[in-house]
Write an enzyme that holds these catalytic residues in place. Structure first.
Site, PDB file in Angstrom:
ATOM      1  N   ASP A 101       0.805  -1.221   0.000  1.00  0.00           N
ATOM      2  CA  ASP A 101       0.000   0.000   0.000  1.00  0.00           C
ATOM      3  C   ASP A 101       0.840   1.274   0.000  1.00  0.00           C
ATOM      4  OD1 ASP A 101      -1.927   2.124   1.309  1.00  0.00           O
ATOM      5  OD2 ASP A 101      -3.197   0.444   0.733  1.00  0.00           O
TER       6      ASP A 101
ATOM      7  N   ALA B 143      -4.755   2.162  -0.798  1.00  0.00           N
ATOM      8  CA  ALA B 143      -4.632   1.464  -2.077  1.00  0.00           C
ATOM      9  C   ALA B 143      -5.258   0.080  -2.022  1.00  0.00           C
ATOM     10  CB  ALA B 143      -3.167   1.373  -2.492  1.00  0.00           C
ATOM     11  N   ASP B 144      -5.020  -0.643  -0.949  1.00  0.00           N
ATOM     12  CA  ASP B 144      -5.571  -1.997  -0.833  1.00  0.00           C
ATOM     13  C   ASP B 144      -7.095  -1.991  -0.908  1.00  0.00           C
ATOM     14  OD1 ASP B 144      -3.033  -2.971  -0.567  1.00  0.00           O
ATOM     15  OD2 ASP B 144      -3.348  -3.934   1.358  1.00  0.00           O
ATOM     16  N   ILE B 145      -7.710  -1.111  -0.116  1.00  0.00           N
ATOM     17  CA  ILE B 145      -9.174  -1.105  -0.044  1.00  0.00           C
ATOM     18  C   ILE B 145      -9.778  -0.203  -1.113  1.00  0.00           C
ATOM     19  CG2 ILE B 145     -11.161  -0.566   1.421  1.00  0.00           C
ATOM     20  CD1 ILE B 145      -9.448  -1.313   3.842  1.00  0.00           C
TER      21      ILE B 145
ATOM     22  N   THR C 258      -9.991  -3.488  -3.351  1.00  0.00           N
ATOM     23  CA  THR C 258     -11.277  -4.090  -2.974  1.00  0.00           C
ATOM     24  C   THR C 258     -12.462  -3.421  -3.647  1.00  0.00           C
ATOM     25  OG1 THR C 258     -10.435  -4.787  -0.807  1.00  0.00           O
ATOM     26  CG2 THR C 258     -12.817  -4.557  -1.043  1.00  0.00           C
TER      27      THR C 258
END
Length: 370
Positions: free
Chosen positions: A138, A166-168, A172
């Site tokens: 991230d 960034a991840d979520i 996601t």
């Protein structure tokens, strides 16, 4: 209960955060999710803190799914996956570009088995481009796209953001949105597709305010200069006398003037366009004369977009969030204990009962795959 994704079967070939959270959302909307784990299980099962026989984070992200161990590098494991692929609607994978092709399960090969499949690939930099094979997490993704530079904190004490944006926000959420769009398109055309979700791509969406300035003026805002990143006294964190933080978001004039009035700001400084730094310093000095607890009723009465920065523990006990039912759903651990499930931004009418209790998937729970 019929849910929007009832009857949809999802193969989850992901780990860590972006993919598992995406498939969790699909599961909460009624999809049947089969998590494919390598021999020995997902690494997150062993992450600390341990809770009720597994990693707590693993439990939160995999509530209500089924688990199935497959060694995709073995002939037997590959054959079993091919059988599963014949009767599945969505596949979500999170390998580096090219890995699924090497395993014999790239999109072109899988499409031959199931042309109706929605095949979603989540990576840091996407399936194409010269950074596609770079490793990252991230912090790398928000750092590489200019987002982190908008407010990294003081140069001698840079701040690591408290959220995996960034991840979520880049992995996601775009995955879920595009999977749902792809399912709708399949309703119209009968055909599946390959979704290339690059976590870095959406970071430019998060930089919308800075991009507006950059495109209009041909100059990027300096760190901390943007109005929404610390450059305005109207959108700022102010320390109170006791060290508590006051979150000021009085952007609109009517909120700002109300705020300036209740703290007793010198009228000559209320027009913050003249000297924003002087106004900010004056506000900071005034806020520092009282504790956060003393300011709280003042700001509540003024209703001017001012709040006390709460600890996570305080937020968990806030009557508002409890009344909203954010923590009413439960996760059942491998040893039988329960804890609140992860709150998700899915409308209650699309989820199961508010008091439902779903388990952490034990390894290889699904004897036949489903």
């Amino acid at each position: 209960m019929m849910q929007p994704l009832s009857g949809i079967k999802v193969l989850d070939l992901t780990n860590l955060l972006p993919g598992p959270l995406a498939t969790l959302m699909l599961a909460e909307a009624g999809a049947e999710v089969l998590k494919i784990e390598r021999p020995g299980g997902d690494d997150m099962r062993g992450y600390q803190p341990e809770w009720n026989g597994t990693g707590a984070a693993f439990g939160l992200l995999n509530r209500g799914k089924k688990s199935f161990i497959l060694d995709l590098k073995s002939e037997k494991g590959a054959d079993r996956l091919r059988l599963l692929l014949q009767d599945v609607d969505v596949l979500v994978e999170q390998f580096r570009p090219g890995i699924m092709d090497k395993l014999g399960f790239g999109y072109a090969a899988v499409r031959e088995v199931n042309p109706h499949l929605i095949y979603c690939s989540i990576t840091g930099y996407g399936q194409s481009g010269h950074r596609a094979q770079e490793a990252g997490h991230d912090l790398n993704y928000i750092g590489h796209t200019g987002l982190l530079a908008l407010q990294p904190g003081p140069t001698d004490r840079p701040v690591v953001p408290p959220a995996l944006i960034a991840d979520i926000g880049g992995g996601t959420f775009p995955a879920v949105i595009n999977i749902l769009l792809a399912l709708r398109q399949r309703d119209l055309t009968g055909q599946g597709c390959h979704l290339d979700i690059a976590m870095t791509d959406a970071m430019f969406t998060f930089a919308w305010h800075a991009l507006a300035r950059r495109f209009a003026t041909e100059r990027c805002p300096a760190p901390g200069e943007s109005e929404l990143c610390g450059g305005s006294p109207r959108y700022q964190l102010y320390p109170a006398k006791d060290g508590g933080l006051i979150a000021c978001a009085a952007l609109e004039d009517h909120f700002w003037r109300r705020f300036a009035s209740v703290i007793g700001l010198d009228p000559t400084l209320t027009d913050d366009r003249r000297d924003p730094a002087a106004t900010m310093a004056a506000v900071a000095a005034l806020i520092a004369t009282r504790s956060a607890a003393e300011w709280e009723p003042v700001f509540a009465k003024a209703d001017c977009c001012l709040t006390i920065v709460r600890s996570l523990d305080d937020a968990l006990s806030d009557p508002h969030f409890i009344q909203r039912g954010l923590f009413s759903r439960r996760l059942r651990g491998l040893d039988g204990g329960t804890m609140p499930a992860l709150p998700l931004p899915i409308a209650p009418q699309f989820r199961g009962p508010a008091d439902d209790e779903k388990p952490v998937p034990p390894l290889s729970q699904a004897e036949t795959g489903w």
